[in-house]
Design an enzyme around this catalytic site. Structure first.
Site, PDB file in Angstrom:
ATOM      1  N   LYS A  36     -18.520 -38.525  55.697  1.00  0.00           N
ATOM      2  CA  LYS A  36     -16.878 -38.008  56.172  1.00  0.00           C
ATOM      3  C   LYS A  36     -16.202 -37.425  54.891  1.00  0.00           C
ATOM      4  O   LYS A  36     -16.219 -38.024  53.697  1.00  0.00           O
ATOM      5  CB  LYS A  36     -16.130 -39.403  56.691  1.00  0.00           C
ATOM      6  N   SER A  82      -8.792 -45.882  62.551  1.00  0.00           N
ATOM      7  CA  SER A  82      -9.373 -46.077  61.287  1.00  0.00           C
ATOM      8  C   SER A  82      -8.222 -46.736  60.478  1.00  0.00           C
ATOM      9  O   SER A  82      -7.313 -46.328  59.994  1.00  0.00           O
ATOM     10  CB  SER A  82      -9.715 -44.835  60.561  1.00  0.00           C
ATOM     11  N   ARG A 126     -17.641 -37.325  67.847  1.00  0.00           N
ATOM     12  CA  ARG A 126     -16.960 -36.887  66.568  1.00  0.00           C
ATOM     13  C   ARG A 126     -17.398 -35.453  66.150  1.00  0.00           C
ATOM     14  O   ARG A 126     -18.462 -35.352  65.804  1.00  0.00           O
ATOM     15  CB  ARG A 126     -17.097 -37.960  65.538  1.00  0.00           C
TER      16      ARG A 126
HETATM   17  N1  3NM Z   1     -14.953 -43.175  58.917  1.00  0.00           N
HETATM   18  P1  3NM Z   1     -21.838 -43.286  57.762  1.00  0.00           P
HETATM   19  S1  3NM Z   1     -16.637 -44.170  56.965  1.00  0.00           S
HETATM   20  C1  3NM Z   1     -16.350 -41.635  60.148  1.00  0.00           C
HETATM   21  O1  3NM Z   1     -13.974 -45.415  56.561  1.00  0.00           O
HETATM   22  C2  3NM Z   1     -16.135 -42.489  59.190  1.00  0.00           C
HETATM   23  O2  3NM Z   1     -13.209 -44.739  58.301  1.00  0.00           O
HETATM   24  C3  3NM Z   1     -15.226 -43.938  57.982  1.00  0.00           C
HETATM   25  O3  3NM Z   1     -20.699 -42.526  58.484  1.00  0.00           O
HETATM   26  C4  3NM Z   1     -13.809 -44.799  57.549  1.00  0.00           C
HETATM   27  O4  3NM Z   1     -22.507 -44.248  58.869  1.00  0.00           O
HETATM   28  C5  3NM Z   1     -17.189 -42.888  58.364  1.00  0.00           C
HETATM   29  O5  3NM Z   1     -23.174 -42.098  57.620  1.00  0.00           O
HETATM   30  C6  3NM Z   1     -18.333 -42.279  58.123  1.00  0.00           C
HETATM   31  O6  3NM Z   1     -21.569 -43.617  56.507  1.00  0.00           O
HETATM   32  C7  3NM Z   1     -19.544 -43.001  58.525  1.00  0.00           C
END
Ligand code: 3NM
Length: 208
Positions: free
Chosen positions: A136, A107, A38
Protein backbone atom coordinates in the site's frame (compact mmCIF):
# COMPACT_ATOMS: atom_id res chain seq x y z
CA UNK A 1 -23.39 -9.27 8.33
CA UNK A 2 -22.39 -12.88 7.72
CA UNK A 3 -19.42 -14.06 9.81
CA UNK A 4 -16.01 -14.10 8.16
CA UNK A 5 -12.41 -14.59 9.22
CA UNK A 6 -10.11 -15.00 6.22
CA UNK A 7 -10.21 -11.88 4.08
CA UNK A 8 -8.41 -11.86 0.73
CA UNK A 9 -7.82 -8.58 -1.09
CA UNK A 10 -6.90 -8.68 -4.77
CA UNK A 11 -3.36 -7.67 -5.71
CA UNK A 12 -2.89 -8.31 -9.38
CA UNK A 13 0.69 -7.02 -9.35
CA UNK A 14 1.57 -10.09 -7.28
CA UNK A 15 0.41 -12.65 -9.85
CA UNK A 16 1.55 -11.61 -13.33
CA UNK A 17 0.16 -13.93 -15.98
CA UNK A 18 -2.66 -15.23 -13.77
CA UNK A 19 -6.26 -14.05 -13.90
CA UNK A 20 -7.60 -12.34 -10.80
CA UNK A 21 -10.81 -14.37 -10.84
CA UNK A 22 -8.86 -17.64 -10.97
CA UNK A 23 -6.61 -16.53 -8.11
CA UNK A 24 -9.56 -15.50 -5.96
CA UNK A 25 -11.36 -18.76 -6.71
CA UNK A 26 -8.35 -20.68 -5.42
CA UNK A 27 -8.37 -18.47 -2.31
CA UNK A 28 -12.05 -19.23 -1.74
CA UNK A 29 -11.57 -22.96 -2.22
CA UNK A 30 -8.73 -22.76 0.31
CA UNK A 31 -10.98 -21.05 2.84
CA UNK A 32 -11.18 -17.30 2.18
CA UNK A 33 -14.71 -16.24 3.11
CA UNK A 34 -14.60 -12.59 2.07
CA UNK A 35 -13.05 -11.09 -1.07
CA UNK A 36 -12.25 -7.46 -1.79
CA UNK A 37 -11.59 -6.01 -5.22
CA UNK A 38 -8.88 -3.39 -4.76
CA UNK A 39 -7.80 -1.69 -7.98
CA UNK A 40 -6.06 1.65 -7.66
CA UNK A 41 -4.98 2.00 -11.30
CA UNK A 42 -7.64 0.64 -13.66
CA UNK A 43 -10.19 2.78 -15.49
CA UNK A 44 -13.72 2.80 -14.11
CA UNK A 45 -14.75 0.47 -16.93
CA UNK A 46 -11.97 -1.98 -16.10
CA UNK A 47 -12.85 -1.94 -12.41
CA UNK A 48 -16.50 -2.55 -13.29
CA UNK A 49 -15.67 -5.53 -15.46
CA UNK A 50 -13.52 -7.13 -12.75
CA UNK A 51 -16.22 -6.42 -10.18
CA UNK A 52 -18.84 -8.12 -12.36
CA UNK A 53 -16.68 -11.22 -12.71
CA UNK A 54 -15.86 -11.34 -9.00
CA UNK A 55 -19.50 -10.80 -8.06
CA UNK A 56 -20.41 -13.84 -10.14
CA UNK A 57 -17.62 -15.86 -8.50
CA UNK A 58 -18.52 -14.86 -4.94
CA UNK A 59 -22.21 -15.62 -5.50
CA UNK A 60 -21.28 -19.03 -6.89
CA UNK A 61 -19.30 -19.78 -3.71
CA UNK A 62 -21.54 -17.87 -1.32
CA UNK A 63 -18.81 -15.64 0.11
CA UNK A 64 -18.92 -11.91 0.86
CA UNK A 65 -17.87 -9.48 -1.87
CA UNK A 66 -16.53 -6.00 -1.08
CA UNK A 67 -15.35 -3.29 -3.50
CA UNK A 68 -12.64 -0.88 -2.42
CA UNK A 69 -13.40 2.78 -2.88
CA UNK A 70 -15.69 2.68 -5.98
CA UNK A 71 -19.17 3.00 -4.46
CA UNK A 72 -20.80 3.33 -7.87
CA UNK A 73 -19.25 0.08 -9.05
CA UNK A 74 -20.18 -1.68 -5.80
CA UNK A 75 -23.80 -0.64 -6.25
CA UNK A 76 -23.93 -1.43 -9.95
CA UNK A 77 -22.84 -5.04 -9.38
CA UNK A 78 -24.80 -5.46 -6.13
CA UNK A 79 -21.69 -6.10 -4.07
CA UNK A 80 -22.24 -6.89 -0.40
CA UNK A 81 -20.24 -3.88 0.66
CA UNK A 82 -17.61 -1.23 0.17
CA UNK A 83 -14.34 -0.51 1.91
CA UNK A 84 -13.18 3.06 2.44
CA UNK A 85 -9.90 4.60 3.57
CA UNK A 86 -9.45 7.68 5.70
CA UNK A 87 -9.14 9.88 2.58
CA UNK A 88 -12.13 8.44 0.74
CA UNK A 89 -15.71 9.63 1.01
CA UNK A 90 -16.60 9.92 4.72
CA UNK A 91 -18.72 7.10 6.06
CA UNK A 92 -21.79 9.23 6.74
CA UNK A 93 -21.81 10.53 3.15
CA UNK A 94 -21.16 7.06 1.75
CA UNK A 95 -24.07 5.69 3.77
CA UNK A 96 -26.42 8.21 2.15
CA UNK A 97 -25.53 6.72 -1.22
CA UNK A 98 -25.46 3.02 -0.33
CA UNK A 99 -28.46 2.88 1.98
CA UNK A 100 -28.38 0.92 5.20
CA UNK A 101 -28.06 -2.60 3.88
CA UNK A 102 -24.62 -2.37 2.33
CA UNK A 103 -21.64 -3.36 4.49
CA UNK A 104 -19.23 -0.46 5.00
CA UNK A 105 -15.69 -1.15 6.18
CA UNK A 106 -13.24 1.57 7.18
CA UNK A 107 -9.43 1.45 7.37
CA UNK A 108 -8.09 2.70 10.69
CA UNK A 109 -4.56 3.28 11.93
CA UNK A 110 -5.28 4.86 15.30
CA UNK A 111 -7.78 4.23 18.06
CA UNK A 112 -9.41 7.65 17.48
CA UNK A 113 -10.16 6.65 13.88
CA UNK A 114 -11.50 3.31 15.08
CA UNK A 115 -13.81 4.95 17.60
CA UNK A 116 -15.04 7.47 15.02
CA UNK A 117 -15.77 4.69 12.52
CA UNK A 118 -17.67 2.72 15.15
CA UNK A 119 -19.68 5.76 16.19
CA UNK A 120 -20.56 6.63 12.60
CA UNK A 121 -21.93 3.16 11.96
CA UNK A 122 -19.17 1.20 10.25
CA UNK A 123 -19.94 -2.51 9.97
CA UNK A 124 -16.29 -3.45 10.46
CA UNK A 125 -12.91 -1.77 10.57
CA UNK A 126 -9.46 -2.62 9.30
CA UNK A 127 -6.72 -2.26 11.90
CA UNK A 128 -3.22 -1.81 10.55
CA UNK A 129 -0.66 -1.94 9.21
CA UNK A 130 0.33 -4.40 11.91
CA UNK A 131 3.70 -5.03 10.23
CA UNK A 132 5.63 -3.25 7.48
CA UNK A 133 4.08 -3.69 4.04
CA UNK A 134 4.96 -2.73 0.49
CA UNK A 135 1.46 -3.40 -0.78
CA UNK A 136 0.00 0.00 0.00
CA UNK A 137 1.39 3.37 -1.01
CA UNK A 138 1.65 6.08 1.67
CA UNK A 139 0.58 3.80 4.50
CA UNK A 140 1.57 4.85 8.02
CA UNK A 141 4.39 3.09 9.90
CA UNK A 142 3.43 -0.21 11.56
CA UNK A 143 0.96 0.08 14.40
CA UNK A 144 2.22 -3.25 15.82
CA UNK A 145 0.14 -5.82 17.66
CA UNK A 146 -0.34 -3.21 20.42
CA UNK A 147 -2.97 -1.59 18.22
CA UNK A 148 -4.72 -4.93 17.78
CA UNK A 149 -4.85 -5.33 21.57
CA UNK A 150 -6.19 -1.80 21.94
CA UNK A 151 -8.90 -2.27 19.32
CA UNK A 152 -9.85 -5.60 20.86
CA UNK A 153 -10.27 -3.92 24.25
CA UNK A 154 -12.01 -0.72 23.15
CA UNK A 155 -14.05 -1.45 20.02
CA UNK A 156 -17.17 -3.59 19.83
CA UNK A 157 -17.70 -3.95 16.06
CA UNK A 158 -15.79 -6.60 14.10
CA UNK A 159 -12.22 -5.73 13.10
CA UNK A 160 -9.74 -7.25 10.69
CA UNK A 161 -5.99 -7.14 11.24
CA UNK A 162 -4.10 -6.10 8.10
CA UNK A 163 -0.65 -5.17 6.88
CA UNK A 164 2.36 -7.43 6.43
CA UNK A 165 0.56 -10.49 7.75
CA UNK A 166 2.17 -13.76 6.64
CA UNK A 167 1.94 -17.38 7.67
CA UNK A 168 5.06 -16.96 9.79
CA UNK A 169 3.74 -14.05 11.87
CA UNK A 170 -0.01 -14.66 11.89
CA UNK A 171 0.07 -16.35 15.31
CA UNK A 172 1.31 -13.10 16.87
CA UNK A 173 -1.72 -11.34 15.44
CA UNK A 174 -4.10 -14.02 16.67
CA UNK A 175 -2.50 -14.04 20.11
CA UNK A 176 -3.04 -10.25 20.27
CA UNK A 177 -6.76 -10.91 19.94
CA UNK A 178 -7.56 -10.71 16.22
CA UNK A 179 -10.20 -13.15 15.01
CA UNK A 180 -10.13 -11.95 11.40
CA UNK A 181 -7.08 -11.50 9.20
CA UNK A 182 -6.71 -9.75 5.88
CA UNK A 183 -3.94 -10.05 3.31
CA UNK A 184 -2.90 -9.03 -0.16
CA UNK A 185 0.59 -10.34 -0.98
CA UNK A 186 0.70 -13.49 1.16
CA UNK A 187 -2.35 -14.81 -0.70
CA UNK A 188 -2.15 -13.22 -4.16
CA UNK A 189 1.61 -13.72 -4.39
CA UNK A 190 1.50 -17.36 -3.36
CA UNK A 191 2.56 -20.05 -5.82
CA UNK A 192 -0.16 -22.28 -4.43
CA UNK A 193 -2.90 -19.90 -3.31
CA UNK A 194 -5.24 -22.65 -2.21
CA UNK A 195 -2.81 -24.35 0.15
CA UNK A 196 -1.67 -21.04 1.65
CA UNK A 197 -5.29 -20.21 2.46
CA UNK A 198 -5.82 -23.67 3.92
CA UNK A 199 -2.81 -23.13 6.16
CA UNK A 200 -4.05 -19.71 7.26
CA UNK A 201 -7.49 -21.07 7.96
CA UNK A 202 -6.05 -23.88 10.08
CA UNK A 203 -4.18 -21.25 12.11
CA UNK A 204 -7.38 -19.25 12.52
CA UNK A 205 -9.09 -22.35 13.77
CA UNK A 206 -6.36 -22.90 16.35
CA UNK A 207 -4.36 -25.56 14.61
CA UNK A 208 -1.04 -23.62 14.36
N1 3NM B 1 -4.38 -1.48 4.06
P1 3NM B 1 -0.20 -7.00 2.51
S1 3NM B 1 -2.15 -2.26 4.97
C1 3NM B 1 -4.49 -2.43 1.78
O1 3NM B 1 -3.16 -0.65 7.28
C2 3NM B 1 -3.81 -2.23 3.06
O2 3NM B 1 -5.01 -0.06 6.32
C3 3NM B 1 -3.60 -1.40 5.13
O3 3NM B 1 -1.16 -5.84 2.04
C4 3NM B 1 -3.95 -0.64 6.33
O4 3NM B 1 -1.04 -8.07 3.08
C5 3NM B 1 -2.58 -2.75 3.42
O5 3NM B 1 0.48 -7.45 1.24
C6 3NM B 1 -1.72 -3.63 2.57
O6 3NM B 1 0.77 -6.41 3.50
C7 3NM B 1 -1.90 -5.07 2.90
Amino acid sequence: MKEFSLYAITGEEFHPGKNVVDVMEEAIIGGADIIQLRDKTGSKREVLEKAQALRELTLKHNVIFIVNDHIDVAMAVHADGIHLGQDDLPLTEARKITGKDMIIGISTHHIDEAKAAEKEGADYIGAGPVFATNSKADVTSPVTTDYIKQVKAEISIPFVAIGGIKRHNVNEVLEAGAERICMISEISGAKDVRSVCMELRAKLEGGN
